[in-house]
Scaffold this motif. Structure first.
Motif, short mmCIF file in Angstrom:
data_model
loop_
_atom_site.label_atom_id
_atom_site.label_comp_id
_atom_site.label_asym_id
_atom_site.label_seq_id
_atom_site.Cartn_x
_atom_site.Cartn_y
_atom_site.Cartn_z
N ARG A 3 -4.00 -3.84 12.30
CA ARG A 3 -2.65 -4.29 12.49
C ARG A 3 -2.15 -4.24 11.04
O ARG A 3 -0.82 -3.93 10.82
N ASP A 4 -2.57 -4.71 10.02
CA ASP A 4 -2.03 -4.39 8.73
C ASP A 4 -3.16 -4.38 7.54
O ASP A 4 -4.16 -5.22 7.47
N VAL A 5 -3.07 -3.25 6.82
CA VAL A 5 -3.93 -2.87 5.70
C VAL A 5 -3.27 -3.44 4.33
O VAL A 5 -3.86 -3.10 3.34
N THR A 6 -2.10 -3.50 4.44
CA THR A 6 -1.38 -3.60 3.24
C THR A 6 -1.69 -4.89 2.12
O THR A 6 -1.89 -4.46 0.96
N GLY A 7 -2.31 -5.71 2.93
CA GLY A 7 -2.88 -6.91 2.11
C GLY A 7 -4.00 -6.61 1.41
O GLY A 7 -4.48 -7.26 0.44
N LYS A 8 -4.67 -5.58 1.80
CA LYS A 8 -6.05 -5.25 1.12
C LYS A 8 -5.90 -4.03 0.24
O LYS A 8 -6.95 -3.41 -0.57
N ILE A 9 -4.76 -3.60 -0.14
CA ILE A 9 -4.47 -2.63 -1.12
C ILE A 9 -4.13 -3.17 -2.52
O ILE A 9 -3.32 -4.30 -2.55
N ILE A 10 -4.71 -2.74 -3.46
CA ILE A 10 -4.66 -3.23 -4.98
C ILE A 10 -3.50 -2.25 -5.61
O ILE A 10 -3.45 -1.14 -5.54
N HIS A 11 -2.49 -3.03 -5.93
CA HIS A 11 -1.25 -2.42 -6.56
C HIS A 11 -1.53 -2.50 -8.24
O HIS A 11 -2.11 -3.54 -8.74
N GLY A 12 -1.24 -1.59 -8.94
CA GLY A 12 -1.42 -1.43 -10.30
C GLY A 12 -2.05 -0.16 -10.90
O GLY A 12 -2.39 0.58 -9.81
N ASN A 13 -2.25 -0.24 -12.37
CA ASN A 13 -2.92 0.98 -12.71
C ASN A 13 -2.18 2.19 -12.48
O ASN A 13 -2.81 3.22 -12.56
N ALA A 70 6.09 11.29 4.52
CA ALA A 70 6.05 10.93 3.23
C ALA A 70 5.86 9.48 3.07
O ALA A 70 5.26 9.14 2.21
N PRO A 71 6.45 8.55 3.79
CA PRO A 71 6.28 7.08 3.45
C PRO A 71 4.83 6.79 3.92
O PRO A 71 4.31 6.99 4.74
N LYS A 72 4.60 5.99 2.85
CA LYS A 72 3.27 5.17 2.77
C LYS A 72 2.25 6.17 3.15
O LYS A 72 1.31 5.93 3.95
N PRO A 73 1.93 6.98 2.34
CA PRO A 73 0.64 7.96 2.57
C PRO A 73 -0.76 7.18 2.42
O PRO A 73 -1.49 7.41 3.31
N LEU A 74 -0.77 6.27 1.57
CA LEU A 74 -2.13 5.71 1.41
C LEU A 74 -2.56 4.86 2.70
O LEU A 74 -3.66 4.93 3.18
#
Length: 598
Positions: free
Chosen positions: A165-175, A540-544
């Motif tokens: 349903r939603d994987v954005t919460g498990k993505i680590i942003h930074g670096n 293009a949007p949100k490839p990860l």
């Protein structure tokens, strides 16, 4: 509680077969040897929920160790244990009386059809294997629903494919970008289920890291962290983590930190599969030179102290070259102590693992030999200085031969030969084909004896180090040939031509002695897997997020068992090869040779 069939000994299964043959009168059933069967995932543990078994032996002419298996329908709803009284073994065809080899064990349920998967399951496999976009998949589902399959297929493709349903919460942003960690354990479990009947006591894994651009209109790029089980047969890589950004990660210690934490736990505690603890060891890191330097936090291959195997300081002559061949070697201890400070840029987190930073990071044959030395030689002959390049007539003669032999190249080669006009765009497989197969024949009557012998020294050495059975026998001789090749290279093309790639030929044989033939520790299979990752991105949007979702969908599918490993046996008599036997196929294939002297 009865013992599941998957854990029964071969002798016990034979006993059950013989008992059933003597007492049963059911319908005959013959397995198709080459068809794969499905192994359930952890969520669908139907391998232990078997109500009946079909066992068939092959003809006595087949003696393959790992026979094929039938496709078995998996049912997610049933969780019953095997009952010893419900074992159902159909009569074996009279042709196979007197069982010689247990060829096929087919797990199925009496209340489920064993002839085919459901439409939804087949469609899930097809959509995943062919990387179909969600829009195209939705249109296809609509067509099926309009033709009477409303009950079998849901309207939304995400329901069919079990998209998270939603994987954005498990993505680590930074670096400098975003990172998602898939984990080592999940990939290991699926690989073990796919390639092994009996799990080993120790798992050796190989790690790979590389950058991959998937857009021509921007700098958007992936940096996948891949792993594969090291074995004497092919194992497909799997994703451990994936970084997306518009440049490489700012700090590679931050990038590999989730991997290092999980790997430390696996090294200390192992992995538990089917009530068995399996040791997990990181055996090798296989990367090209830039990625290797990023992971180890050392000087790049273009630096003065760029060699990862010896302490030689390079010399500048337009670019850094390494003219000497007898220098003290680096050791794992000297790396940890950072004895040569000019070589180190920091302390890598990999030092926290039970892992040697010199001896367990081999040189990569794909980039070093194929795209490095071989391609550089070809470029020198085509576009180099006047005293190094071949005449136009000789180049035309080579092109004519390359064009003529296209029809003779078997399908086992990934690509047909291309002309030298496009040599700058040749892929690694094309350079390998020229070095080991077509080049020695084409150049024999075209090139002068000195340059031809020089080329052949490289070809013979690499051919010997690629030999899966005699690489150890040839390793010392190959090392001598490669050292002579480097020395002669300086005489033919100048001392400034001893680049990083040419210099590291002198270290290649020692890596073979530790890791096996060159193909055991090349990046070929990891580079091939890059295209699998790239095909998961459809816009293009949100490839990860797209790659994460497609990977989760792929992992929700049952694992297809793949343990058929054909091998070649050579039968000799009086120093003559009299037969070639190809084992591991549906039947033994024996090719008789009447006139052939070894």
């Amino acid at each position: 509680m009865p013992k599941p069939i998957r854990y029964m000994s071969k002798r016990r299964i034979y006993q059950m077969i013989n008992d059933e043959i003597n007492t049963s009168s059911r319908t005959k059933r013959i397995c198709n040897h080459q068809t794969n069967y499905l192994i359930p995932t952890e969520e669908n543990n139907s391998a232990e929920t078997v109500n009946s078994i079909s066992v068939v032996s092959t003809d006595t002419s087949y003696t393959g160790e790992n026979g094929g298996h039938n496709v078995a329908e998996q049912n997610e709803d049933h969780q019953d244990e095997v009952d010893a009284g419900n074992i159902d073994l159909p009569i074996v065809d009279n042709r196979t009386e007197g069982l010689h080899e247990l060829e096929c064990v087919q797990f199925y349920r009496e209340d489920v059809s064993t002839t085919a998967n459901s439409l939804s399951e087949d469609l899930r496999f097809w959509l995943s294997e062919n990387s179909i976009s969600q829009k195209a998949a939705s249109n296809l589902i609509s067509i099926f629903r309009n033709h009477g399959h409303q009950d079998e297929l849901k309207k939304d493709v995400r329901t069919l494919m079990k998209t998270p349903r939603d994987v954005t919460g498990k993505i680590i942003h930074g670096n400098g970008g975003s990172y998602f960690h898939f984990g080592i354990s999940n990939g290991l479990i699926r690989s073990l289920n796919k390639y092994y009947d009996v799990n080993p006591d120790v798992i050796l894994i190989q790690l790979n890291c590389d950058g991959m651009s998937f857009s021509k209109s921007s700098n958007s790029q992936f940096w996948p962290l891949l792993a594969a089980i090291e074995a004497d047969f092919y194992t497909e890589p799997f994703l451990i983590g994936l970084f997306h950004g518009f440049s490489k990660p700012n700090d590679f210690n931050v990038y590999i930190n989730p991997f290092v934490d999980e790997m430390k736990d696996l090294q200390n505690n192992g992995i538990m599969i089917n009530n068995k603890t399996i040791d997990v060891r990181l055996n090798a890191i296989i990367c090209d030179a830039p990625a290797r330097a990023y992971l180890t936090l050392t000087k790049s291959h273009s630096g003065y102290f760029g060699c990862s195997k010896c302490i030689q300081e390079g010399e500048w002559d337009g670019y850094v070259n390494f003219p000497e061949i007898n220098n003290p070697l680096r050791t794992d201890e000297s790396f940890r102590n950072q004895q040569q400070e000019d070589y180190h840029l920091g302390e890598s987190l990999l030092l926290d693992l039970d892992f040697d930073m010199v001896s367990q990071i081999p040189l990569d044959y794909q980039h070093l030999i194929c795209l490095g030395v071989t391609k550089r030689l070809l470029l020198r002959w085509c576009n180099g200085p006047k005293n190094q390049r071949l005449s136009k007539d000789k180049l035309n003669a080579i092109n004519e031969t390359l064009q003529a032999i296209k029809v003779c190249i078997p399908t086992e080669f990934a690509r047909q030969p291309r002309l030298l006009d496009t040599v700058a765009k040749w892929k690694a497989t094309e350079c390998r084909q020229f070095l080991l197969y077509t080049g020695p024949i084409i150049l024999k009557t075209i090139m002068g004896p000195r340059k031809y012998n020089h080329f052949m020294a490289l070809s013979v050495a690499i051919r010997g180090l690629c030999d899966t059975q005699k690489y150890l026998v040839y390793s010392d001789y190959a090392d001598q040939l490669l050292r002579w090749f480097v020395e002669e290279y300086r005489k033919l093309y100048g001392s400034s031509s001893i680049s990083y790639n040419v210099h590291n030929l002198i270290h290649l044989a020692s890596d073979c002695k530790k890791f096996g033939p060159l193909d055991n520790f090349s990046t070929f299979k990891f580079e091939n897997y890059m295209s699998t990752i790239k095909n998961k991105v459809k816009n293009a949007p949100k490839p990860l997020e797209q790659v994460v979702n497609r990977t989760h969908e792929e992992n929700s599918l049952p694992v297809i068992k793949n343990i058929v490993r054909p091998n070649l046996e050579v039968e000799e008599k009086n120093d003559k090869i009299i037969a070639l036997k190809f084992n591991g196929f549906t039947n033994h294939v024996t090719l008789k040779i009447y006139v052939f002297t070894l």
